[in-house]
Write an enzyme that holds these catalytic residues in place. Structure first.
Site, PDB file in Angstrom:
ATOM      1  N   LEU A 125      42.280  -1.319  57.533  1.00  0.00           N
ATOM      2  CA  LEU A 125      42.461  -1.189  58.978  1.00  0.00           C
ATOM      3  C   LEU A 125      41.443  -0.204  59.528  1.00  0.00           C
ATOM      4  CD1 LEU A 125      44.264  -2.121  61.336  1.00  0.00           C
ATOM      5  CD2 LEU A 125      45.590  -0.023  61.008  1.00  0.00           C
ATOM      6  N   HIS A 229      43.642  11.387  55.887  1.00  0.00           N
ATOM      7  CA  HIS A 229      42.408  11.660  56.633  1.00  0.00           C
ATOM      8  C   HIS A 229      42.736  11.696  58.127  1.00  0.00           C
ATOM      9  CE1 HIS A 229      38.403  11.038  58.338  1.00  0.00           C
ATOM     10  NE2 HIS A 229      37.879  11.220  57.141  1.00  0.00           N
TER      11      HIS A 229
END
Length: 335
Positions: A125, A229
């Site tokens: 994604l 992240h």
């Protein structure tokens, strides 16, 4: 209008651009034209039913219908770990005690495992920066579950997603630098590339065979275990909204978390309804709905106004054209 549609060999330039933009640690998007071309060919074979079910890897593109621009990518792997191992570290809590000293300790260890064999993976994604607002990410993310729900028998009972671990602004990866690199004496990018392009025998050869005690690791490495992240925080939120939860596994290179959900409990899979199309010039609906075709082979998805009337989905001609459906066809709708 934004439409999610199958990727094919003609998307190579777009996919390479997205791979470059995605940056380090995005294992499924290597900056390698040959690897990406192979992936797009596999996507074509998967959507057309020419790939073996267990080998299928469905890649989806987010396209602007007016311009043809490609703004994002998502994917679904039908199974992982069957032909190549799917290695992770499991975070294990170990309790130790000494009654005579009245001391009790708990230690976390990292243990190399291969537990996800045969599961389905949603991943890849990624959206261009200027598309990360306005619902494009949710459309792309949920389209993967609409794909799974269209033909659930093509996918496993358990669905996982791996999220990229923490990297510093200058591109360094604390867990890699302080832990993984000690066992894999190479650049992160090389190890990342080999993970996606080889049989992963190098991991079996070089990975630690004994538990790693977390308390013995440098603080920068401890601090990022199971963390996402910064660019992956919205993706994590979308996964959690669908019912995905961390399962105690982390990536062996960057320590990003793995999350899982039972296929039939994924909110979009569970709640979408199969309805017959009716086309009208005006659609009386206050809010747009998620609409997709009802088969993998002809898969397309949009978020547009739709009025649900009994077993009928009323959409306008523009939406029908984007989905490539006509009156009387079946679509799946998630309000």
């Amino acid at each position: 209008m934004l439409v999610v549609r199958p990727a094919g060999p003609g998307d190579l330039d777009h996919l390479l651009e997205l791979a470059i933009l995605s940056g380090p640690g995005f294992t499924s998007l290597p900056e390698d034209p040959d690897a990406l071309a192979d992936r797009l060919e596999l996507s074509r074979a998967s959507f057309t039913g020419q790939a073996q079910v267990q080998d299928a890897w469905y890649t989806l593109m987010l396209e602007e219908t007016d311009t043809g621009d490609i703004d994002g990518i998502g994917s679904v792997k039908a199974t992982v770990g069957l032909k190549r191992p799917f290695f992770s570290f499991r975070v294990v809590n170990n309790a130790q005690s000494s009654p005579s000293l009245d001391i009790r300790l708990e230690h976390q260890t990292l243990v190399l495992v291969n537990e996800c064999t045969g599961w389905t993976e949603v991943g890849s994604l990624f959206l261009k920066a200027d598309r990360r607002k306005g619902g494009a990410g949710r459309l792309l993310s949920q389209s993967r579950y609409m794909l799974i729900g269209a033909q659930p028998d093509l996918f496993a009972d358990t669905v996982l997603a791996e999220l990229r671990g923490v990297f510093t602004p200058d591109g360094a990866c604390p867990f890699w630098d302080h832990v993984a690199h000690k066992f894999f004496p190479m650049e992160f990018d090389q190890a990342d590339y080999m993970t996606g392009s080889t049989d992963k025998q190098f991991i079996l050869d070089l990975a630690p065979r004994h538990p790693i005690y977390v308390n013995l690791l440098p603080e920068p490495a401890r601090a990022v275990i199971g963390k996402v992240h910064p660019q992956g925080v919205p993706a994590m939120a979308l996964l959690e909204s669908e019912g995905f939860r961390p399962n105690g596994l982390i990536d062996i290179f960057d320590a990003g978390p793995t999350v899982t959900c039972q296929r039939d409990n994924i909110r979009t899979v569970r709640d979408a309804r199969a309805l017959k199309v009716q086309i009208a010039s005006e659609v009386e609906a206050e809010l747009p709905g998620l609409i997709s075709t009802a088969s993998v082979a002809a898969f397309r998805a949009v978020r547009q106004k739709v009025a649900v009337e009994g077993e009928t989905a009323v959409i306008n001609a523009e939406t029908a054209a984007a989905l490539k459906v006509k009156a009387g066809d079946v679509v799946r709708v998630k309000s």
